[in-house]
Design a protein around this motif. Structure first.
Motif, PDB file in Angstrom:
ATOM      1  N   ARG A  91       1.298   9.396  -5.905  1.00 42.27           N
ATOM      2  CA  ARG A  91       1.752  10.776  -5.703  1.00 42.27           C
ATOM      3  C   ARG A  91       2.624  11.224  -6.867  1.00 42.27           C
ATOM      4  O   ARG A  91       2.514  12.359  -7.351  1.00 42.27           O
ATOM      5  N   PHE A  92       3.512  10.342  -7.329  1.00 36.99           N
ATOM      6  CA  PHE A  92       4.379  10.663  -8.466  1.00 36.99           C
ATOM      7  C   PHE A  92       3.544  10.905  -9.714  1.00 36.99           C
ATOM      8  O   PHE A  92       3.781  11.866 -10.470  1.00 36.99           O
ATOM      9  N   GLY A 111       0.085  14.673 -13.976  1.00 40.31           N
ATOM     10  CA  GLY A 111      -1.206  15.330 -13.882  1.00 40.31           C
ATOM     11  C   GLY A 111      -2.385  14.408 -13.641  1.00 40.31           C
ATOM     12  O   GLY A 111      -3.534  14.776 -13.889  1.00 40.31           O
ATOM     13  N   GLY A 112      -2.122  13.190 -13.181  1.00 41.94           N
ATOM     14  CA  GLY A 112      -3.209  12.265 -12.892  1.00 41.94           C
ATOM     15  C   GLY A 112      -3.853  11.662 -14.117  1.00 41.94           C
ATOM     16  O   GLY A 112      -4.967  11.137 -14.052  1.00 41.94           O
ATOM     17  N   ALA A 115       0.823  -1.206   0.000  1.00 42.77           N
ATOM     18  CA  ALA A 115       0.000   0.000   0.000  1.00 42.77           C
ATOM     19  C   ALA A 115       0.860   1.260   0.000  1.00 42.77           C
ATOM     20  O   ALA A 115       0.532   2.247  -0.672  1.00 42.77           O
ATOM     21  N   SER A 116       1.979   1.234   0.727  1.00 48.33           N
ATOM     22  CA  SER A 116       2.879   2.392   0.766  1.00 48.33           C
ATOM     23  C   SER A 116       3.516   2.636  -0.594  1.00 48.33           C
ATOM     24  O   SER A 116       3.630   3.782  -1.050  1.00 48.33           O
ATOM     25  N   ARG A 117       3.935   1.553  -1.255  1.00 48.31           N
ATOM     26  CA  ARG A 117       4.525   1.702  -2.597  1.00 48.31           C
ATOM     27  C   ARG A 117       3.504   2.251  -3.583  1.00 48.31           C
ATOM     28  O   ARG A 117       3.821   3.116  -4.406  1.00 48.31           O
ATOM     29  N   LYS A 118       2.272   1.741  -3.506  1.00 49.92           N
ATOM     30  CA  LYS A 118       1.231   2.214  -4.415  1.00 49.92           C
ATOM     31  C   LYS A 118       0.930   3.686  -4.182  1.00 49.92           C
ATOM     32  O   LYS A 118       0.751   4.459  -5.137  1.00 49.92           O
TER      33      LYS A 118
END
Length: 421
Positions: free
Chosen positions: A401-402, A408-409, A393-396
């Motif tokens: 965020r990147f 731009g999502g 979950a932390s990696r995802k």
């Protein structure tokens, strides 16, 4: 209660009890202030105006409590609201005699606090617990848009009343809708829980002079939580002192204390499933039931605890525990991306989470010493699964965020379009 700034609907809040305790229940401005203050801060109210006189000790304590919560949760909070009273601030006249109460849900923490109090104080001592409040609207009921499970609450109250009578105490049943001001689960358990219990205590200022809240964590496990040794004493007034008891004891220590108390084992109620059958004190399947049953195995007392549906715990029972992570919630999400509350609560009730990992970890070696290495092995595997799930979950989250910052999502938008098309 009328909201001035947030646009939330006006609400009528009540605390009620049986007729035989009617003379002990007071329409206390301090209690109404306690009920309103934290929801008011969360929703950006600029002030809380109370009709009547407010105790300055409580006013000052609430200022401290709100500062603590802001230091824990930061930008999630607005500025603490101003506290105003139509008749100003003055300390209430305390009871002429001292009397101590506690909150009795039937759980491990509350029973351990009651037991240690009985061992430490003679019945005629002012610090001896003489009244126990059982509250419908906290762990049973409390959800505004869901069934309140009154039948299950009545079953628990009847069982605890028999227990309290045998222990020379009085069970006082209370019903309240305090949570309806904001019944968000995280808000309640992370910020409000101790304040809500203290609210009930202040409403009974005509009967008690002190109320004890049983600690949910030990010193080594302390973390920000709605009932906490830094928070709860700040909900005291000059007439009712609020005490936080038991942080010196681990969860397993508490199970050991009540395991030697036959009457407590008959009424032990730890279930965290809000949808348990109305005729059962415990479901025997949720994380909290399984955790308590495992602790009783350590002391070889599960067979002496009839409130659970099984008297022998197998590895298969513990295999139902799941990590509390985003994928677990995603599996129960609606197509529009929202979560069904009933399904979410069912997942939470079976979940390993950051709040209960330490309770499970402390039982591994005692289980081996008790000859139940089979259970210890499952717990170790479940804790490892949780650690892996959290790492994923932390990696995802880092990748998301990147992607939002650098791209731009765009990928997230395409995914949502493909999913809900």
């Amino acid at each position: 209660m009328t909201w001035e700034d947030s646009g939330r609907p006006q609400r009528s809040i009540y605390v009620e009890t049986d007729a035989r305790f009617a003379g002990d229940l007071s329409c206390n401005p301090n209690a109404f202030l306690l009920a309103a203050i934290l929801p008011a801060m969360r929703h950006g109210e600029r002030r809380v105006l109370v009709e009547g006189t407010v105790c300055p000790e409580l006013r000052n304590g609430l200022a401290t409590a709100m500062m603590i919560l802001r230091s824990w949760y930061g930008d999630a909070h607005h500025q603490p609201p101003l506290i105003e009273a139509t008749q100003g601030f003055a300390p209430p006249v305390p009871r002429s005699s001292q009397r101590t109460g506690s909150f009795l849900s039937g759980g491990v923490d509350a029973l351990a606090t009651f037991r240690t109090n009985r061992l430490d104080y003679p019945l005629d001592h002012p610090a001896s617990i003489r009244d126990c409040f059982f509250i419908h609207g906290m762990d049973v009921g409390g959800y505004e848009a869901m069934d309140s499970n009154r039948e299950n609450s009545a079953l628990a109250a009847a069982s605890l009343s028999r227990f309290a009578n045998a222990a020379n105490a009085t069970l006082i049943p209370v019903a309240t809708n305090l949570r309806h001001l904001d019944d968000n689960d995280l808000f309640f358990f992370q910020e409000v829980y101790g304040c809500a219990l203290s609210t009930v205590a202040q409403f009974f200022s005509g009967r008690i002079s002190a109320a004890t809240i049983a600690a949910s964590s030990s010193v080594k496990d302390l973390s920000p939580m709605g009932s906490h040794p830094l928070l709860d004493p700040n909900y005291s007034s000059a007439s009712v002192e609020i005490l936080h008891d038991g942080i010196r004891l681990s969860r397993l220590d508490k199970v050991g204390i009540i395991s030697e108390w036959h009457e407590a084992l008959q009424t032990l109620r730890t279930c965290f499933d809000p949808f348990r059958p109305p005729d059962s004190l415990n479901c025997g399947k949720c994380e909290k039931c399984l955790r308590t049953m495992t602790g009783l195995v350590v002391y070889d007392k599960l067979k002496g605890c009839p409130s659970y549906p099984v008297d022998y715990l197998t590895p298969e029972h513990l295999q139902t525990l799941i990590p509390n992570t985003a994928p677990a919630l995603k599996a129960i999400g609606r197509k529009d991306g929202t979560l069904d509350r009933q399904s979410t609560l069912k997942v939470f009730s079976r979940s390993l989470s950051i709040g209960n990992l330490g309770f499970w970890r402390e039982m591994i070696e005692p289980l081996r010493k008790a000859g139940r290495g089979d259970l210890a092995k499952v717990i170790e595997a479940k804790l490892a699964d949780y650690a892996k799930a959290r790492a994923r979950a932390s990696r995802k989250a880092a990748l998301q965020r990147f992607e939002r910052k650098r791209l731009g999502g765009a990928f997230s938008k395409l995914y949502r379009l493909a999913r809900f098309k």
